[in-house]
Enzyme design. Structure first.
Site, PDB file in Angstrom:
ATOM      1  N   ALA A   7       0.825  -1.209   0.000  1.00 33.77           N
ATOM      2  CA  ALA A   7       0.000   0.000   0.000  1.00 33.77           C
ATOM      3  C   ALA A   7       0.860   1.262   0.000  1.00 33.77           C
ATOM      4  O   ALA A   7       0.528   2.249  -0.674  1.00 33.77           O
ATOM      5  CB  ALA A   7      -0.931  -0.009   1.217  1.00 33.77           C
ATOM      6  N   VAL A   8       1.964   1.246   0.734  1.00 39.42           N
ATOM      7  CA  VAL A   8       2.873   2.411   0.738  1.00 39.42           C
ATOM      8  C   VAL A   8       3.362   2.658  -0.687  1.00 39.42           C
ATOM      9  O   VAL A   8       3.303   3.785  -1.210  1.00 39.42           O
ATOM     10  CB  VAL A   8       4.077   2.168   1.687  1.00 39.42           C
ATOM     11  CG1 VAL A   8       5.179   3.191   1.435  1.00 39.42           C
ATOM     12  CG2 VAL A   8       3.633   2.218   3.147  1.00 39.42           C
ATOM     13  N   THR A 111       2.862  -5.720  15.379  1.00 39.90           N
ATOM     14  CA  THR A 111       3.349  -6.663  16.386  1.00 39.90           C
ATOM     15  C   THR A 111       2.225  -7.628  16.719  1.00 39.90           C
ATOM     16  O   THR A 111       1.078  -7.194  16.904  1.00 39.90           O
ATOM     17  CB  THR A 111       3.832  -5.968  17.680  1.00 39.90           C
ATOM     18  OG1 THR A 111       3.879  -6.947  18.732  1.00 39.90           O
ATOM     19  CG2 THR A 111       2.940  -4.837  18.125  1.00 39.90           C
ATOM     20  N   ASP A 113       1.705  -8.960  19.350  1.00 32.73           N
ATOM     21  CA  ASP A 113       1.307  -8.838  20.757  1.00 32.73           C
ATOM     22  C   ASP A 113       0.126  -7.890  20.987  1.00 32.73           C
ATOM     23  O   ASP A 113      -0.482  -7.915  22.053  1.00 32.73           O
ATOM     24  CB  ASP A 113       2.493  -8.360  21.599  1.00 32.73           C
ATOM     25  CG  ASP A 113       3.543  -9.450  21.736  1.00 32.73           C
ATOM     26  OD1 ASP A 113       3.199 -10.626  21.538  1.00 32.73           O
ATOM     27  OD2 ASP A 113       4.699  -9.129  22.044  1.00 32.73           O
ATOM     28  N   GLU A 209       3.975 -17.160  27.025  1.00 34.08           N
ATOM     29  CA  GLU A 209       5.385 -17.532  27.237  1.00 34.08           C
ATOM     30  C   GLU A 209       6.028 -16.710  28.360  1.00 34.08           C
ATOM     31  O   GLU A 209       6.933 -17.181  29.025  1.00 34.08           O
ATOM     32  CB  GLU A 209       6.190 -17.389  25.931  1.00 34.08           C
ATOM     33  CG  GLU A 209       6.503 -15.969  25.553  1.00 34.08           C
ATOM     34  CD  GLU A 209       7.329 -15.841  24.270  1.00 34.08           C
ATOM     35  OE1 GLU A 209       6.769 -15.368  23.273  1.00 34.08           O
ATOM     36  OE2 GLU A 209       8.503 -16.191  24.282  1.00 34.08           O
TER      37      GLU A 209
HETATM   38  O1  F6P Z   1       7.350  -8.906  20.520  1.00 29.73           O
HETATM   39  C1  F6P Z   1       6.599  -9.787  19.779  1.00 29.73           C
HETATM   40  C2  F6P Z   1       6.973 -11.219  20.075  1.00 29.73           C
HETATM   41  O2  F6P Z   1       6.244 -11.987  19.180  1.00 29.73           O
HETATM   42  C3  F6P Z   1       6.750 -11.733  21.481  1.00 29.73           C
HETATM   43  O3  F6P Z   1       5.455 -12.104  21.790  1.00 29.73           O
HETATM   44  C4  F6P Z   1       7.680 -12.893  21.484  1.00 29.73           C
HETATM   45  O4  F6P Z   1       8.044 -13.223  22.767  1.00 29.73           O
HETATM   46  C5  F6P Z   1       8.851 -12.380  20.724  1.00 29.73           C
HETATM   47  O5  F6P Z   1       8.345 -11.453  19.826  1.00 29.73           O
HETATM   48  C6  F6P Z   1       9.640 -13.446  20.044  1.00 29.73           C
HETATM   49  O6  F6P Z   1      10.756 -12.863  19.456  1.00 29.73           O
HETATM   50  P1  F6P Z   1      11.903 -13.682  18.766  1.00 29.73           P
HETATM   51  O7  F6P Z   1      11.349 -14.236  17.497  1.00 29.73           O
HETATM   52  O8  F6P Z   1      12.972 -12.688  18.535  1.00 29.73           O
HETATM   53  O9  F6P Z   1      12.282 -14.779  19.706  1.00 29.73           O
END
Ligand code: F6P
Length: 308
Positions: A7-8, A111, A113, A209
């Site tokens: 899109a950019v 992200t 998260d 985690e």
């Molecule tokens: O920050 C996003 C994230 O997906 C976290 O939930 C997860 O702990 C981390 O990245 C994993 O990062 P990497 O792939 O560098 O281990």
């Protein structure tokens, strides 16, 4: 992320603006690892996970002299604006690059998260959530056939967003996540005892985690030692980071990518985009320094109520 890149490039093309794609994030910016991106370079990427530009974590970019050199490199190739797709660390870097070096920066929340202030969603969250839900639905078949307890670990080093939403969508019996206020192990044991008392023969516990107990393997060890349970652990890991993005993620990636270019072209200096109550919004980049959202306590409680 590929939807946003596409899109950019195509919105810029529509406005007669040239785009350079920087590979490997800030590391590539420091090293001059880039290529001109044209509309045809973005064909057939919308449905692909990951990013065609690759990515990297760069601690070096946190040094002011490194940012100054990066800005100098951008000026050399006449780039005056940067679109950054990323999370907390990426936006902090962009905010500093703008404040110190005057490079105009737009952020697109990316992200899994979903833990950025000022936006209800981030790219990748919906895809990761649906992947986790699909995996746990499959695990549920074994859990109920064998009448077993399963601990399933999902991503989230410091965020329980994926864990709590996955737990609701899968009908998990319990969820453990970093921001929970209670003694998580103690509460879990109480919930399991109550479930056994109600005649439940199989259970699924979703563990982030970054849960305070240290993840699913640690929790499983404690449960084995305390109750002698024959339980199983599944760590979903990076499966959640890949695969074809959901329609929701593609749509927001496309909207945010186009909007970032339009706002930069109109003279905006330093902002990141988001979605609040379904509407596209923009926040100053400095907002990323505010406390990060955690799952609403009521959602954690909902998991327990619905597990009855
Ligand atoms: O920050 C996003 C994230 O997906 C976290 O939930 C997860 O702990 C981390 O990245 C994993 O990062 P990497 O792939 O560098 O281990």
């Amino acid at each position: 992320m590929n939807a946003a890149i596409r899109a950019v490039v195509r919105q810029a093309d529509a406005l007669g603006i040239d785009v350079v794609g920087i590979r490997h994030g800030y590391q590539g910016l420091i090293e001059g690892d880039w290529e001109r991106l044209r509309s045809r370079d973005c064909a057939n990427i919308l449905q692909r996970g990951g990013t065609i530009l690759h990515t990297a974590r760069s601690s070096k970019f946190m040094e002011p002299e490194v940012r100054a050199r990066a800005a100098e490199r951008l000026r050399e190739i006449q780039v005056d604006s940067l679109v950054v797709i990323g999370g907390d660390g990426s936006f902090r870097g962009a905010e500093l690059l703008h404040r110190e070096q005057g490079i105009r920066c737009a952020g697109i929340p990316g992200t899994i998260d979903n833990d950025l202030p000022g936006t209800d969603r981030t790219l990748g969250f919906d895809t990761a959530l649906n992947t986790a839900v699909e995996a746990i639905d499959r695990i549920r078949d074994t859990a109920s056939s064998h009448e077993r307890l399963f601990l399933v670990e999902v991503m989230g080093r410091s965020s329980g967003m994926i864990a709590v939403h996955t737990a609701i969508a899968c009908g998990a019996e319990a969820v453990l996540y970093p921001e929970a206020e209670d003694d998580t192990y103690g509460a879990l044991v109480e919930q399991l005892k109550a479930a056994w008392g109600r005649g439940k023969k199989s259970s699924i516990i979703v563990v982030a985690e970054g849960d305070r107990e240290g993840g699913a393997l640690q929790v499983s060890e404690r449960l084995r030692n305390d109750f002698g349970l024959d339980l199983r652990v599944a760590v979903l890991g990076h499966i959640q980071r890949g695969g074809s993005p959901t329609a929701i993620d593609r749509i927001w990636g496309s909207r945010w990518g186009a909007e970032a270019v339009k706002r930069l072209a109109a003279g905006s200096e330093s902002f990141y985009l988001g979605a609040v109550a379904g509407e596209l919004v923009a926040q100053p980049l400095s907002k990323v320094l505010e406390p990060h959202p955690a799952p609403a306590k009521a959602l954690g409680e909902l998991v327990q109520i619905l597990a009855r």
